[in-house]
Design a protein around this motif. Structure first.
Motif, PDB file in Angstrom:
ATOM      1  N   LEU A 113      -9.242  -5.248   9.829  1.00 55.78           N
ATOM      2  CA  LEU A 113      -9.717  -4.588   9.090  1.00 55.78           C
ATOM      3  C   LEU A 113      -8.923  -2.924   9.497  1.00 55.78           C
ATOM      4  O   LEU A 113      -8.093  -2.255   8.904  1.00 55.78           O
ATOM      5  N   ALA A 114      -8.632  -2.941  10.885  1.00 55.32           N
ATOM      6  CA  ALA A 114      -8.671  -1.420  11.724  1.00 55.32           C
ATOM      7  C   ALA A 114      -6.653  -1.675  11.563  1.00 55.32           C
ATOM      8  O   ALA A 114      -6.287  -0.463  10.536  1.00 55.32           O
ATOM      9  N   TYR A 115      -6.946  -2.698  11.522  1.00 53.79           N
ATOM     10  CA  TYR A 115      -5.373  -2.940  11.772  1.00 53.79           C
ATOM     11  C   TYR A 115      -4.666  -3.034  10.325  1.00 53.79           C
ATOM     12  O   TYR A 115      -3.678  -2.334  10.124  1.00 53.79           O
ATOM     13  N   ALA A 116      -5.340  -3.522   9.219  1.00 53.92           N
ATOM     14  CA  ALA A 116      -4.863  -3.602   8.292  1.00 53.92           C
ATOM     15  C   ALA A 116      -4.944  -1.945   7.814  1.00 53.92           C
ATOM     16  O   ALA A 116      -3.764  -1.682   7.169  1.00 53.92           O
ATOM     17  N   PHE A 117      -5.875  -1.535   7.829  1.00 53.69           N
ATOM     18  CA  PHE A 117      -5.925   0.412   7.370  1.00 53.69           C
ATOM     19  C   PHE A 117      -5.079   0.834   8.311  1.00 53.69           C
ATOM     20  O   PHE A 117      -4.208   1.758   7.274  1.00 53.69           O
ATOM     21  N   ASN A 118      -4.939   0.943   9.138  1.00 55.34           N
ATOM     22  CA  ASN A 118      -3.688   1.904   9.339  1.00 55.34           C
ATOM     23  C   ASN A 118      -2.483   1.178   8.979  1.00 55.34           C
ATOM     24  O   ASN A 118      -1.498   2.505   9.579  1.00 55.34           O
ATOM     25  N   ARG A 119      -1.317   0.510   9.066  1.00 58.59           N
ATOM     26  CA  ARG A 119      -0.353  -0.088   8.940  1.00 58.59           C
ATOM     27  C   ARG A 119      -0.564   0.007   7.026  1.00 58.59           C
ATOM     28  O   ARG A 119       0.676   0.425   6.706  1.00 58.59           O
ATOM     29  N   GLY A 120      -1.418  -0.432   6.310  1.00 59.15           N
ATOM     30  CA  GLY A 120      -1.511   0.894   4.762  1.00 59.15           C
ATOM     31  C   GLY A 120      -1.428   2.206   4.930  1.00 59.15           C
ATOM     32  O   GLY A 120       0.061   2.188   4.253  1.00 59.15           O
ATOM     33  N   VAL A 121      -1.862   2.780   5.766  1.00 58.67           N
ATOM     34  CA  VAL A 121      -1.686   4.066   5.554  1.00 58.67           C
ATOM     35  C   VAL A 121      -0.764   4.196   5.623  1.00 58.67           C
ATOM     36  O   VAL A 121       0.619   5.308   5.811  1.00 58.67           O
TER      37      VAL A 121
END
Length: 553
Positions: free
Chosen positions: A262-270
């Motif tokens: 989740l943290a990785y997807a959140f960071n990359r998406g933003v």
């Protein structure tokens, strides 16, 4: 180059890839959304009226119309981020990354409204009679923070290369080579000449060109994308469910994709959302400063349409093409780029639960994964490794059917020295099957529709127009920053270097270019976010004064 990549990657770890940055970016957008009572919803209809010319007055100060200012700014945002950036985000973070791109765009509509309004309010007329604006002017003239204005202007010059120049050129060349087999250096050289011819004409020529390119390129791209989406219509529902369902859990392993937290997807998406729509970066205000109007808030309302068009419409369409076609989790034949290639110590087995969990932890930056980089010698016979004790990952996936060749395409026989996960010999070409990313992934996805293999040409043409227009717009942002820093005489040397950088990036390493862009974006964004928060009360009063005038008419 590898040393530079390592430095930039480390720097990015403290900036754009750091856990705190997405919260700062979204936090500012959320604050203004609540503080101004959801202007992205309340002002949307009025913004559409303004951009159609209903309130245009040819006698107002400025260099171009609301529509042309919007298309110039859109040409700066609609580019590599919409084609390669979305693919890169999904490649890194899975379907969940697209959800966080949506969130970034929705809140970014307000952020852009604020930054454009304030920057337009403090624009100036230069010695040659043209308008110059951008966050550096409100920082200087309103906040009296010359140091902050200078820092922002320097960051703008850097970001003009990291956002608008290098990734765009690299993406164009990559796509053209994949579709037509034309060498990247040839593509870069030809387009470099065309770029020089356009940007020498200043904002008038830039606005005229982009106002024609933007609508045309959008139609071409959307038609090609819909051909893929409707050809895979049965996968649209599952794709949306994956985007929303994975948003707060992360994306599990699927096919060659090894999963994303989740943290990785959140960071990359933003992060990719910001690269695409640039809300908060402070770039669009430079284009909007040229608009003919006496009311800064009216131009601010025009600008809130940008993240909606750029991310919520175009990026979503790209995301659906990639997800519905399934190519994001498939391995494809490709030449491995050095930056994407990693040799790991020990032999891991794809599909083995214990090994998959270790690699998941490793790729998502979690501690305690136990994965180590390989150092040692590999014996290669006729292009195939015959020694073991290592695992080759490329593009965050298990590499298959790996071949080792010399640069002249002869299969390699001999020993290959590996140090800290990377081959020592620079003249060895490694190829095989793995996941792919950026423009190459979108190109393959477009071939899975009604147009078949012809779809890849739509991506090539669309990317050419998208990315080239972005490079045009960002050259203007950079020369306005140079004008602020060193005066009009500095513009021509800047343009020469800008064109040279465009040619160089066409044949440079993709991953290096993306990491550079990630660093440049954040260096530019932070001063701007600080500045608009400092002026939040003035922003509210400016918007209220505008509505008082509109309601009186």
């Amino acid at each position: 180059m590898e040393g530079l990549l390592n430095f930039l990657t480390t720097l990015d770890g403290f900036l754009g890839s750091a856990a705190w940055f997405p919260y700062v970016l979204l936090g500012v957008g959320l604050f203004f959304t609540i503080y101004l009572k959801f202007p992205q919803i309340r002002y949307f209809k009025h913004a559409c009226k303004v951009v159609t010319g209903k309130y245009d007055d040819s006698n107002d100060p400025g260099d171009t119309t609301h529509f042309r200012a919007l298309t110039t700014a859109l040409s700066g945002t609609v580019g590599m981020g919409n084609i390669g950036g979305v693919a890169f985000a999904i490649y890194l973070g899975g379907p969940a990354a697209l959800f966080w791109m949506w969130v970034t765009a929705f809140l970014g509509m307000t952020t852009k409204f604020v930054e454009v309004t304030l920057s337009h309010k403090y624009r100036v007329k230069t010695a040659d009679g043209t308008m110059a604006g951008g966050p550096m002017y409100y920082m200087d003239r309103r906040l009296n923070m010359k140091w902050l204005a200078v820092a922002f202007a320097v960051a703008t010059v850097i970001s003009s290369f990291g956002t608008g120049n290098l990734p765009q050129s690299n993406g164009i060349a990559q796509s053209i080579e994949a579709s037509f087999g034309i060498e990247p250096i040839i593509v870069g050289s030809v387009l470099g000449i065309l770029l020089a011819m356009v940007i020498l004409g200043g904002i008038q020529r830039i606005a005229a060109v982009t106002s024609k390119i933007v609508p045309f390129m959008a139609v071409i791209y959307i038609v090609g994308a819909l051909a893929v989406i409707f050809a895979n219509v049965e996968n649209i529902g599952p794709a949306f469910m994956a985007v929303i369902g994975d948003a707060f859990t992360g994306s599990a392993a699927a096919g060659g994709f090894l999963g994303a937290s989740l943290a990785y997807a959140f960071n990359r998406g933003v992060n990719r959302g910001l690269f695409s729509n640039e809300a908060g970066q402070g770039s669009a205000p430079i284009a909007h400063a040229a608009a003919k109007t006496k009311e800064p808030a009216s131009e601010g309302m025009v600008s809130l349409l940008e993240p909606f068009i750029d991310t919520i419409i175009i990026c979503t369409i790209t995301g659906l093409v990639i997800l519905s076609s399934g190519v994001w989790q498939e391995k494809h034949e490709n030449e491995f780029q050095r930056a994407d290639t990693t040799f790991l110590a020990s032999e891991y087995v794809e599909g083995k639960e214990e090994d998959m969990e270790k690699l998941y932890q490793y790729l998502n930056g979690k501690e305690g994964h136990g994965v180590e980089l390989y150092s040692g010698q590999i014996t290669v016979v006729n292009g195939a490794a015959v020694s073991g004790g290592f695992t080759l990952l490329n593009a965050r996936s298990f590499a298959e059917d790996v071949r080792y060749s010399l640069t002249d395409e002869d299969l390699y026989t001999g020993t290959l020295r590996i140090e800290n996960g990377k081959p020592v010999k620079d003249d060895i070409v490694i190829s095989g099957k793995s996941l792919i990313h950026s423009a190459a992934l979108t190109t393959v996805a477009f071939s899975r529709g009604f147009f078949g293999d012809f779809g890849q040409y739509i991506v090539s043409v669309g990317l050419l127009l998208f990315a080239f227009s972005t490079a045009i717009a960002w050259s203007y942002y950079g020369d306005r920053a140079m004008t602020y820093l060193f005066g009009p005489k500095s513009v021509m040397p800047y343009r020469v270097v800008y064109v040279a950088g465009f040619v160089w990036a066409s044949f440079s390493d993709t991953t290096l270019v993306w990491v550079l862009s990630a660093v440049a974006i954040v260096v530019m964004t932070l001063p701007n976010l600080f500045g608009i928060v400092m002026l939040h009360k003035e922003m509210k009063s400016t918007a209220n004064e505008y509505w008082d005038k509109v309601n009186d008419k």
